[in-house]
Design a protein around this motif. Structure first.
Motif, mmCIF file in Angstrom:
data_model
loop_
_atom_site.group_PDB
_atom_site.id
_atom_site.type_symbol
_atom_site.label_atom_id
_atom_site.label_comp_id
_atom_site.label_asym_id
_atom_site.label_seq_id
_atom_site.Cartn_x
_atom_site.Cartn_y
_atom_site.Cartn_z
ATOM 1 N N THR A 23 3.032 -7.886 8.525
ATOM 2 C CA THR A 23 3.154 -6.583 7.879
ATOM 3 C C THR A 23 4.381 -5.822 8.370
ATOM 4 O OG1 THR A 23 1.883 -5.412 9.579
ATOM 5 C CG2 THR A 23 0.629 -6.364 7.741
ATOM 6 N N VAL A 24 4.751 -4.807 7.591
ATOM 7 C CA VAL A 24 5.718 -3.805 8.016
ATOM 8 C C VAL A 24 5.198 -2.473 7.499
ATOM 9 C CG1 VAL A 24 7.251 -4.093 5.995
ATOM 10 C CG2 VAL A 24 8.155 -3.125 8.133
ATOM 11 N N SER A 25 5.194 -1.465 8.365
ATOM 12 C CA SER A 25 4.716 -0.143 7.947
ATOM 13 C C SER A 25 5.904 0.744 7.598
ATOM 14 C CB SER A 25 3.864 0.501 9.043
ATOM 15 O OG SER A 25 4.650 0.719 10.199
ATOM 16 N N THR A 26 5.600 1.898 7.051
ATOM 17 C CA THR A 26 6.655 2.821 6.637
ATOM 18 C C THR A 26 7.590 3.140 7.799
ATOM 19 O OG1 THR A 26 5.154 3.809 5.047
ATOM 20 C CG2 THR A 26 7.096 5.075 5.602
ATOM 21 N N GLN A 27 7.033 3.416 8.977
ATOM 22 C CA GLN A 27 7.828 3.835 10.131
ATOM 23 C C GLN A 27 7.943 2.795 11.227
ATOM 24 O OE1 GLN A 27 9.554 6.738 10.789
ATOM 25 N NE2 GLN A 27 9.240 7.186 8.628
ATOM 26 N N GLY A 28 7.090 1.784 11.242
ATOM 27 C CA GLY A 28 7.047 0.879 12.379
ATOM 28 C C GLY A 28 7.868 -0.380 12.221
ATOM 29 N N ASP A 29 7.759 -1.209 13.235
ATOM 30 C CA ASP A 29 8.419 -2.507 13.245
ATOM 31 C C ASP A 29 7.540 -3.530 12.524
ATOM 32 O OD1 ASP A 29 10.606 -1.647 14.783
ATOM 33 O OD2 ASP A 29 9.470 -1.916 16.640
ATOM 34 N N VAL A 85 0.886 -1.168 0.000
ATOM 35 C CA VAL A 85 0.000 0.000 0.000
ATOM 36 C C VAL A 85 0.920 1.213 0.000
ATOM 37 C CG1 VAL A 85 -1.800 1.248 1.244
ATOM 38 C CG2 VAL A 85 -1.772 -1.270 1.272
ATOM 39 N N PRO A 86 0.879 2.031 -1.048
ATOM 40 C CA PRO A 86 1.864 3.104 -1.225
ATOM 41 C C PRO A 86 2.100 3.955 0.021
ATOM 42 C CG PRO A 86 0.490 2.956 -3.166
ATOM 43 C CD PRO A 86 -0.109 2.017 -2.131
ATOM 44 N N ARG A 87 3.387 4.011 0.395
ATOM 45 C CA ARG A 87 3.882 4.832 1.500
ATOM 46 C C ARG A 87 3.137 4.613 2.811
ATOM 47 N NH1 ARG A 87 4.368 6.891 -3.101
ATOM 48 N NH2 ARG A 87 2.346 7.881 -3.279
ATOM 49 N N THR A 88 2.544 3.414 2.979
ATOM 50 C CA THR A 88 1.804 3.120 4.209
ATOM 51 C C THR A 88 2.284 1.823 4.844
ATOM 52 O OG1 THR A 88 -0.113 4.225 3.255
ATOM 53 C CG2 THR A 88 -0.501 2.895 5.198
ATOM 54 N N PHE A 143 8.718 0.596 -0.470
ATOM 55 C CA PHE A 143 8.886 -0.780 0.013
ATOM 56 C C PHE A 143 9.535 -1.630 -1.062
ATOM 57 C CE2 PHE A 143 5.371 0.982 2.376
ATOM 58 C CZ PHE A 143 5.648 0.588 3.671
ATOM 59 N N ARG A 144 10.063 -2.768 -0.654
ATOM 60 C CA ARG A 144 10.525 -3.770 -1.605
ATOM 61 C C ARG A 144 10.197 -5.142 -1.046
ATOM 62 N NH1 ARG A 144 15.806 -3.747 -3.802
ATOM 63 N NH2 ARG A 144 15.464 -1.540 -4.111
ATOM 64 N N CYS A 145 9.764 -6.044 -1.922
ATOM 65 C CA CYS A 145 9.422 -7.416 -1.540
ATOM 66 C C CYS A 145 10.016 -8.380 -2.549
ATOM 67 C CB CYS A 145 7.907 -7.618 -1.501
ATOM 68 S SG CYS A 145 7.025 -6.633 -0.277
ATOM 69 N N ASN A 146 10.324 -9.579 -2.098
ATOM 70 C CA ASN A 146 10.784 -10.631 -2.994
ATOM 71 C C ASN A 146 10.355 -11.980 -2.444
ATOM 72 O OD1 ASN A 146 13.102 -12.209 -1.628
ATOM 73 N ND2 ASN A 146 13.736 -10.089 -1.305
ATOM 74 N N ILE A 147 10.447 -12.997 -3.293
ATOM 75 C CA ILE A 147 10.116 -14.369 -2.894
ATOM 76 C C ILE A 147 11.265 -15.258 -3.335
ATOM 77 C CG2 ILE A 147 8.468 -16.263 -3.075
ATOM 78 C CD1 ILE A 147 6.356 -14.174 -3.909
ATOM 79 N N GLN A 194 12.429 3.187 4.038
ATOM 80 C CA GLN A 194 12.683 4.364 4.875
ATOM 81 C C GLN A 194 13.423 3.982 6.152
ATOM 82 O OE1 GLN A 194 9.286 6.858 5.399
ATOM 83 N NE2 GLN A 194 10.427 8.400 6.490
ATOM 84 N N THR A 195 13.030 2.879 6.786
ATOM 85 C CA THR A 195 13.643 2.504 8.069
ATOM 86 C C THR A 195 14.605 1.331 7.971
ATOM 87 O OG1 THR A 195 11.865 0.956 8.599
ATOM 88 C CG2 THR A 195 11.595 3.261 9.335
ATOM 89 N N GLY A 196 14.472 0.516 6.928
ATOM 90 C CA GLY A 196 15.269 -0.704 6.833
ATOM 91 C C GLY A 196 14.656 -1.855 7.606
#
Length: 195
Positions: free
Chosen positions: A121-127, A82-85, A159-163, A175-177
C-alpha cells in the motif's frame, strides 16, 4: 537595486536546499538501514495521455466500501484506491500472504501484532509499505471489478495506478510523490509511469 535583495535571499535558500542529502531510512520490519531511492531527475509531470475513465471503476455502497476497484489483466491481483486515504493491492489467491519475493515475513498490524503481510500500500501522506489489510477492503461490494488494461492509468482521488507487462503494478500518492512498483518477483518503492 532596492528590489534585488529578496531575490538574492531566495536564490541563497534554493542553493542551500539543493545541497541537502537524502536521509537514511530504517525499515520497521527488519531494522535494516537503506538510502531512499533516488528522486526522479525529470521535472516532467506524470503521463495523462493514457488515462481511463475513473468513473468506470468507482463503487460506493457505504463509507467503508467506497473506492476505485480493479484487477490485473491476469486476474492475479486485486487493487483499490480508497479516496484520499490509500491505494494498494493484494493477491487474488486468498492465501493470506502477499506472494512477492523479498517481502518481510511479518509486519505490525493496527492492533500491534506481528502478522504476515498480505498487501502492498501507499497512503496519502505516508511511505509505501507491505501491510496486513482485511481482504474485504479489496473486494468490490457489488459485481466483479473491472480489469485495468496494460499501459493505462487509473488516476482518482489523489492517487494514480497502472499495470505494465514488464514492470508490474505501480501506484502513487499524487500529494507526496511516494509510490511503489511490484510484481511477484519483487517490489521497489518508486512509481513507474507508463511510457
Amino acid at each position: 537595486m532596492r528590489g534585488s535583495r529578496p531575490l538574492f535571499v531566495l536564490g541563497a535558500v534554493i542553493v542551500a536546499l539543493a545541497g541537502c542529502s537524502n536521509p537514511i531510512i530504517t525499515t520497521k520490519e527488519t531494522g535494516e538501514q537503506t538510502a531512499p531511492p533516488p528522486a526522479a531527475t525529470s521535472s516532467a509531470r506524470p503521463s495523462n495521455d493514457k488515462l481511463v475513465n475513473a468513473f468506470d471503476f468507482y463503487t460506493r455502497t457505504d463509507d467503508v466500501h467506497s473506492g476505485y476497484y480493479f484487477t490485473s489483466p491476469s486476474g492475479s491481483w486485486r487493487c483499490v484506491i480508497v479516496p484520499r486515504t490509500w491505494a494498494g493491492c493484494q493477491s487474488s489467491s486468498g492465501t493470506g500472504r502477499i506472494g512477492v519475493t523479498g517481502a518481510p515475513d511479518t509486519v505490525t498490524d493496527t492492533g500491534g501484532q506481528s502478522v504476515a503481510p498480505n498487501s502492498i500500500t501507499v497512503s496519502t501522506q505516508g511511505d509505501p509499505q507491505f501491510a496486513s489489510i482485511p481482504a474485504d477492503q479489496f473486494t468490490q461490494p457489488s459485481g466483479a471489478p473491472k480489469t485495468l488494461p496494460f499501459n493505462n492509468i487509473l488516476a482518482a482521488a489523489g492517487f494514480r495506478c497502472n499495470i505494465q507487462q514488464q514492470t508490474g503494478i505501480s501506484c502513487l500518492s499524487e500529494q507526496t510523490g511516494n509510490g511503489f512498483t511490484f510484481s511477484n518477483t519483487g517490489a521497489t518503492w518508486v512509481y513507474t509511469d507508463v511510457p
